[in-house]
Motif scaffolding. Structure first.
Motif, short mmCIF file in Angstrom:
data_model
loop_
_atom_site.label_atom_id
_atom_site.label_comp_id
_atom_site.label_asym_id
_atom_site.label_seq_id
_atom_site.Cartn_x
_atom_site.Cartn_y
_atom_site.Cartn_z
N UNK A 42 37.61 -22.69 18.75
CA UNK A 42 37.39 -21.34 19.28
C UNK A 42 38.61 -20.87 20.08
N UNK A 69 37.56 -21.52 31.75
CA UNK A 69 37.03 -20.31 31.11
C UNK A 69 38.17 -19.44 30.58
N UNK A 86 36.23 -23.43 27.53
CA UNK A 86 34.81 -23.21 27.23
C UNK A 86 34.64 -22.73 25.80
N UNK A 87 33.53 -23.16 25.15
CA UNK A 87 33.21 -22.71 23.80
C UNK A 87 31.75 -22.29 23.77
N UNK A 88 31.42 -21.41 22.84
CA UNK A 88 30.05 -20.91 22.75
C UNK A 88 29.19 -21.81 21.86
#
Ligand SMILES: Cc1cc2nc3c(=O)[nH]c(=O)nc-3n(C[C@H](O)[C@H](O)[C@H](O)COP(=O)(O)OP(=O)(O)OC[C@H]3O[C@@H](n4cnc5c(N)ncnc54)[C@H](O)[C@@H]3O)c2cc1C
Lengths: 140, 272
Positions: free
Chosen positions: A11, A109, A86-88
């Motif tokens: 990502x 983030x 951070x990744x979703x």
């Protein structure tokens, strides 16, 4: 962390990756998630696209079990921790906790598209956009 | 410094060599490379070429001025924040806010779907709401029909889109909508089967944008199912597809009807 390695995931394959920005020059690794690729029968063109993105980044490229490979890379570099962004994708959280089992991990983030000042209303796009649009254009 | 032994190679004389290497590394992955190249350089070129004002006027047309940035955005080669800034810069140089409303709005869609994913996690694989088609979920097939995946439905539009998806890994938004509607409403196939197929092939394949768009078409994340008809397709795709379509020539095009007639044909009346 004095000697971290960077875990780069799919990502954040660009210079805006906050881990790359905060720790330029630290050893970095990307791992092709073999189980995921097999389970979802991901086509070669998607892998090729990712590979070409990686060739323009300062990273080592590996494949296999992601957490295992990141940890092996960390050991090779005698690292005292892992820094990532951070990744979703919920799979990220699983890999992250598998790494955390053995080594400290810090998750940075990325810069958001828009920072909301109230909890997001996600029932429908129109409601969300009523909140977000003025804030997005506030930066114009 | 020599690379540690477990690292995969980073030096290739050509794309053909990269493709051969990938075949060895991932023998189960079907197909070959896309003509669309990965990497920041390719992304920068597209970013420079983006034209917000033309985008706003033409984005619904297959030959419209869409950015084609989606694979790069999906993988963070360019972040959504960077694209937003690039658009703002163009607007300041000329056009102003009005010229950029549409493009910024579409970037918002991506942000929205990502937020929904963060909230639902793997729940995005399940219907968010009941279907509004009048059909029970059980009446939808589990598997994608082979003629679709193999681009031999006999419908020139669907076969062209299927082929483009599988060879390039990118489709225009309107083609994605038409294809999803055809799969779910005309073929009565579960949206999940179509979504899985798209994720195998789309270079921008993203479970959130993809699955939730499929749900929007299916009506499990919208007020009504999305359908189209032949005149809508011809308006936005031009007439070349229909001109070479056997079904159109024989008068069997399943899309050649009014919206009212299609509603009646495709959906069951709502329970009283
Ligand atoms: C059935 C279906 C499946 C889809 N699957 C995906 C997917 O897996 N990944 C994906 O990124 N998009 C998906 N989309 C959304 C959309 O079709 C693509 O983002 C868009 O066509 C990409 O082309 P572009 O970069 O030229 O977009 P542009 O129109 O130039 O838009 C610029 C950027 O905004 C974002 N964007 C635009 N429209 C949408 C949208 N409707 N939803 C979310 N983001 C949007 C994308 O990041 C895109 O690159 C899907 C749409 C449908 C109907």
């Amino acid at each position: 962390m004095k000697q971290p390695i960077l875990w780069i995931h799919g990502e954040a394959l660009g210079p805006a990756n906050p881990a790359l920005q905060a720790h330029p020059g630290r050893p970095a690794v990307f791992v092709f998630d073999e189980a995921l690729i097999r389970e979802q029968a991901i086509s070669l063109k998607r892998l090729g696209f990712l590979y070409e993105c990686l060739l323009e980044l300062p990273v080592s490229i590996r494949k296999g079990d992601v957490a295992e490979q990141v940890l092996a890379f960390a050991r090779q570099h005698q690292a005292d921790g892992v820094i990532t962004s951070a990744a979703v994708d919920p799979r990220f959280a699983l890999i992250r906790s598998a790494i955390e089992h053995e080594l400290a991990i810090t998750v940075l983030e990325p810069e958001p598209f828009v920072a909301l000042n109230t909890p997001a209303n996600l029932q429908r796009f129109s409601r969300y956009w009523r909140q977000a649009e003025p804030l997005v254009w506030g930066g114009y | 410094m020599a690379s540690p032994p477990a690292d995969l190679p980073r030096q290739f004389a050509s794309r053909a060599e990269l493709e051969a290497q990938l075949r060895e590394l991932f023998p189960e992955a079907p197909g070959g490379l896309s003509p669309i190249r990965g990497g920041r350089q390719a992304a920068e070129q597209l970013r420079q070429a983006a034209n917000p004002a033309r985008y706003g006027r033409s984005r619904n047309f297959l030959d419209g001025a869409v950015t084609r940035l989606s694979p790069y955005i999906r993988h963070g080669v360019l972040s959504l924040a960077e694209v937003r800034e690039a658009v703002f810069q163009k607007l300041r140089a000329g056009g102003g806010r009005e010229a950029g409303e549409k493009l910024i709005n579409e970037l918002g869609w991506r942000d929205f779907w990502q937020r929904v994913w963060r909230q639902l996690g793997d729940g995005i694989w399940h219907n968010q709401e009941p279907l509004k088609t009048g059909h029970s979920p059980a009446s939808y097939a589990n598997e994608l029909p082979a003629d679709l995946a193999e681009a031999r439905t006999g419908l020139a539009c669907m076969d062209a889109f299927s082929q483009e998806l599988v060879t390039t890994g990118w489709l225009h938004n309107h083609a994605r909508m038409w294809m999803a509607a055809y799969v779910v409403h005309w073929r009565r196939v579960q949206w999940q089967a179509g979504a899985r197929w798209f994720l195998q092939h789309l270079l921008d394949g993203d479970p959130a944008s993809n699955n939730l768009s499929w749900q929007w078409v299916a009506s499990s994340f919208s007020h009504k199912p999305y359908i189209f008809n032949r005149s809508n397709l011809e308006r936005y795709a031009g007439s070349s597809l229909c001109a070479r379509c056997d079904a159109a020539a024989k008068g069997t095009c399943p899309f050649d009807a009014s919206y009212e007639a299609l509603q009646e044909r495709l959906f069951a009346p709502a329970a009283p």
